[in-house]
Design a protein around this motif. Sequence first.
Motif, PDB file in Angstrom:
ATOM      1  N   PHE A   1       0.810  -1.023   0.049  1.00  0.00           N
ATOM      2  CA  PHE A   1      -0.028  -0.039   0.063  1.00  0.00           C
ATOM      3  C   PHE A   1       0.952   1.191   0.009  1.00  0.00           C
ATOM      4  CE2 PHE A   1      -2.081   3.624   2.147  1.00  0.00           C
ATOM      5  CZ  PHE A   1      -3.063   3.899   1.034  1.00  0.00           C
ATOM      6  N   VAL A   2       1.945   1.281   0.574  1.00  0.00           N
ATOM      7  CA  VAL A   2       2.846   2.397   0.773  1.00  0.00           C
ATOM      8  C   VAL A   2       3.316   2.743  -0.744  1.00  0.00           C
ATOM      9  CG1 VAL A   2       4.869   3.238   1.611  1.00  0.00           C
ATOM     10  CG2 VAL A   2       3.569   2.065   3.211  1.00  0.00           C
ATOM     11  N   ASP A   3       3.841   1.716  -1.467  1.00  0.00           N
ATOM     12  CA  ASP A   3       4.073   1.823  -2.774  1.00  0.00           C
ATOM     13  C   ASP A   3       3.092   2.581  -3.693  1.00  0.00           C
ATOM     14  OD1 ASP A   3       6.383   0.795  -2.521  1.00  0.00           O
ATOM     15  OD2 ASP A   3       5.719  -1.261  -3.096  1.00  0.00           O
ATOM     16  N   ALA A   4       1.733   1.906  -3.428  1.00  0.00           N
ATOM     17  CA  ALA A   4       0.470   2.558  -4.154  1.00  0.00           C
ATOM     18  C   ALA A   4       0.303   4.032  -3.612  1.00  0.00           C
ATOM     19  CB  ALA A   4      -0.873   2.027  -4.000  1.00  0.00           C
ATOM     20  N   LEU A   5       0.428   4.248  -2.513  1.00  0.00           N
ATOM     21  CA  LEU A   5       0.167   5.698  -2.080  1.00  0.00           C
ATOM     22  C   LEU A   5       1.443   6.654  -2.604  1.00  0.00           C
ATOM     23  CD1 LEU A   5      -1.092   7.577   0.035  1.00  0.00           C
ATOM     24  CD2 LEU A   5       0.358   6.956   1.754  1.00  0.00           C
ATOM     25  N   LYS A   6       2.691   6.330  -2.723  1.00  0.00           N
ATOM     26  CA  LYS A   6       3.533   7.073  -3.183  1.00  0.00           C
ATOM     27  C   LYS A   6       3.620   7.465  -4.732  1.00  0.00           C
ATOM     28  CE  LYS A   6       7.457   5.848   0.043  1.00  0.00           C
ATOM     29  NZ  LYS A   6       8.706   5.165   0.479  1.00  0.00           N
ATOM     30  N   SER A   7       2.903   6.425  -5.300  1.00  0.00           N
ATOM     31  CA  SER A   7       2.548   6.810  -6.870  1.00  0.00           C
ATOM     32  C   SER A   7       1.282   7.346  -7.039  1.00  0.00           C
ATOM     33  CB  SER A   7       2.951   5.632  -7.673  1.00  0.00           C
ATOM     34  OG  SER A   7       1.810   4.435  -7.270  1.00  0.00           O
ATOM     35  N   SER A   8       0.436   7.694  -5.906  1.00  0.00           N
ATOM     36  CA  SER A   8      -0.964   8.167  -6.144  1.00  0.00           C
ATOM     37  C   SER A   8      -0.935   9.612  -6.600  1.00  0.00           C
ATOM     38  CB  SER A   8      -1.728   7.878  -5.014  1.00  0.00           C
ATOM     39  OG  SER A   8      -1.252   9.423  -4.137  1.00  0.00           O
ATOM     40  N   GLY A   9       0.134  10.423  -6.524  1.00  0.00           N
ATOM     41  CA  GLY A   9      -0.080  11.841  -6.839  1.00  0.00           C
ATOM     42  C   GLY A   9      -0.467  12.622  -5.959  1.00  0.00           C
ATOM     43  N   LEU A  10      -1.013  11.886  -4.672  1.00  0.00           N
ATOM     44  CA  LEU A  10      -1.625  12.832  -3.405  1.00  0.00           C
ATOM     45  C   LEU A  10      -0.292  13.221  -2.629  1.00  0.00           C
ATOM     46  CD1 LEU A  10      -4.156  11.541  -4.461  1.00  0.00           C
ATOM     47  CD2 LEU A  10      -4.615  11.455  -2.125  1.00  0.00           C
ATOM     48  N   ASP A  11      -0.184  14.472  -1.993  1.00  0.00           N
ATOM     49  CA  ASP A  11       0.766  14.613  -0.718  1.00  0.00           C
ATOM     50  C   ASP A  11       0.529  13.428   0.024  1.00  0.00           C
ATOM     51  OD1 ASP A  11       1.673  16.844  -1.859  1.00  0.00           O
ATOM     52  OD2 ASP A  11       0.393  18.168  -0.669  1.00  0.00           O
ATOM     53  N   TYR A  12       1.591  13.023   0.877  1.00  0.00           N
ATOM     54  CA  TYR A  12       1.325  11.794   1.632  1.00  0.00           C
ATOM     55  C   TYR A  12       2.313  12.033   2.734  1.00  0.00           C
ATOM     56  CZ  TYR A  12       5.515   9.849  -0.388  1.00  0.00           C
ATOM     57  OH  TYR A  12       6.769   9.846  -0.725  1.00  0.00           O
ATOM     58  N   THR A  13       2.032  11.303   4.041  1.00  0.00           N
ATOM     59  CA  THR A  13       2.900  11.072   5.180  1.00  0.00           C
ATOM     60  C   THR A  13       2.771   9.588   5.373  1.00  0.00           C
ATOM     61  OG1 THR A  13       2.944  13.481   5.613  1.00  0.00           O
ATOM     62  CG2 THR A  13       3.884  11.793   7.343  1.00  0.00           C
ATOM     63  N   VAL A  14       3.730   8.690   5.486  1.00  0.00           N
ATOM     64  CA  VAL A  14       3.752   7.410   6.145  1.00  0.00           C
ATOM     65  C   VAL A  14       4.466   7.442   7.461  1.00  0.00           C
ATOM     66  CG1 VAL A  14       4.757   4.930   5.735  1.00  0.00           C
ATOM     67  CG2 VAL A  14       4.101   6.522   3.619  1.00  0.00           C
ATOM     68  N   MET A  15       3.734   7.148   8.507  1.00  0.00           N
ATOM     69  CA  MET A  15       4.099   7.364   9.648  1.00  0.00           C
ATOM     70  C   MET A  15       4.711   5.839   9.997  1.00  0.00           C
ATOM     71  SD  MET A  15       2.959  10.275  10.852  1.00  0.00           S
ATOM     72  CE  MET A  15       3.851   9.714  12.559  1.00  0.00           C
ATOM     73  N   ARG A  16       5.833   5.678  10.544  1.00  0.00           N
ATOM     74  CA  ARG A  16       6.651   4.587  11.153  1.00  0.00           C
ATOM     75  C   ARG A  16       6.781   4.596  12.298  1.00  0.00           C
ATOM     76  NH1 ARG A  16       7.291   1.654   6.657  1.00  0.00           N
ATOM     77  NH2 ARG A  16       7.634   2.433   4.719  1.00  0.00           N
ATOM     78  N   PRO A  17       5.871   4.083  13.217  1.00  0.00           N
ATOM     79  CA  PRO A  17       6.012   3.942  14.857  1.00  0.00           C
ATOM     80  C   PRO A  17       6.793   2.937  15.164  1.00  0.00           C
ATOM     81  CG  PRO A  17       3.896   3.374  14.108  1.00  0.00           C
ATOM     82  CD  PRO A  17       4.328   4.138  13.005  1.00  0.00           C
ATOM     83  N   ASN A  18       7.438   2.853  16.322  1.00  0.00           N
ATOM     84  CA  ASN A  18       8.209   1.784  16.880  1.00  0.00           C
ATOM     85  C   ASN A  18       7.666   1.053  17.497  1.00  0.00           C
ATOM     86  OD1 ASN A  18      10.317   0.024  17.224  1.00  0.00           O
ATOM     87  ND2 ASN A  18      11.653   1.447  18.460  1.00  0.00           N
ATOM     88  N   GLY A  19       6.411   0.274  17.225  1.00  0.00           N
ATOM     89  CA  GLY A  19       5.708  -0.436  18.233  1.00  0.00           C
ATOM     90  C   GLY A  19       4.843   0.376  19.135  1.00  0.00           C
TER      91      GLY A  19
END
Length: 293
Positions: free
Chosen positions: A136-154
């Motif tokens: 899904f992250v791959d799809a989001l990055k290629s979507s054309g929308l601004d995005y932020t992927v949150m990567r919490p540590n558990g």
Amino acid sequence: MDTEKTTEKVLLAGATGYLGHYIAEELVRRNIPAKIIGRRPEKLEYLEGGNREIIRAEVTQFKTLEGLCEGITTVISSIGITRQRDGLTYMDVDYQANLNLLSEAKRAGVRKFIYVSAINGDKYRHLKIFQAKEAFVDALKSSGLDYTVMRPNGFFSDMRDFLDMAKGGRVYLFGDGHYQMNPIHGEDLAKVCVDAITSAEQEIAVGGPDNLSQNELATLALKASNKPIKITHLPDWIRRMTIGLVRTFTSSKTYGPIEFFLTLMANDQLAPNYGKHHLEHFFKKEMERMRHG
């Protein structure tokens, strides 16, 4: 964020989960207009009122999302499963359900999509859980929308596994127990997620304020359980063999969480420190809740 002058309107998916309900409460605290969706909206009724709408929708069923992103500027999704249930797989939920939401967001002209994945997900794509998230992250990055992927540590909630062992009087660790991690409380992470609405950062790794070794985690859990400090260190070959066995002889429903937990326990998992909540206090509160629950 200046909530009095904001023109933002947020759609939040995943509000009945551990993190999602904290994000919902943070939106309320900042008075940010929001649509909050869930398949059991009765669980979200306490959030209703003012500039918030509670809407019944199932992200796994695209038709229930039609029109929901109209007027929305930012979508926040904490949709994902740790343990597969209801016949749904990781690809059904972590990938396809979020893709459904992304498709509707694009159709409606949403500006930004914030998605909660996990720390080092891009490095652990071979794990069943991360395979779906990172697709899904791959799809989001290629979507054309601004995005932020949150990567919490558990999440703190994930650390209950240590409490479960501690209640039995002994915690088992693989290797010498020196690997470190800094899990984060949902309330602290929610603030970072909402801050991301106006952030230009595309990926944000974040952890809690305390870097703890597995030995320290085990000790905190045993102390919270009022047990003597008994920690058994198992050879690492047992961990590796266990992963191989569960992959071979069980379904992804069973081995997904085990593979995830055992793999991440074999390295340091540290992210930038943030927040005010400490795991020691969370463990104590959890034990109180178990005693009186």
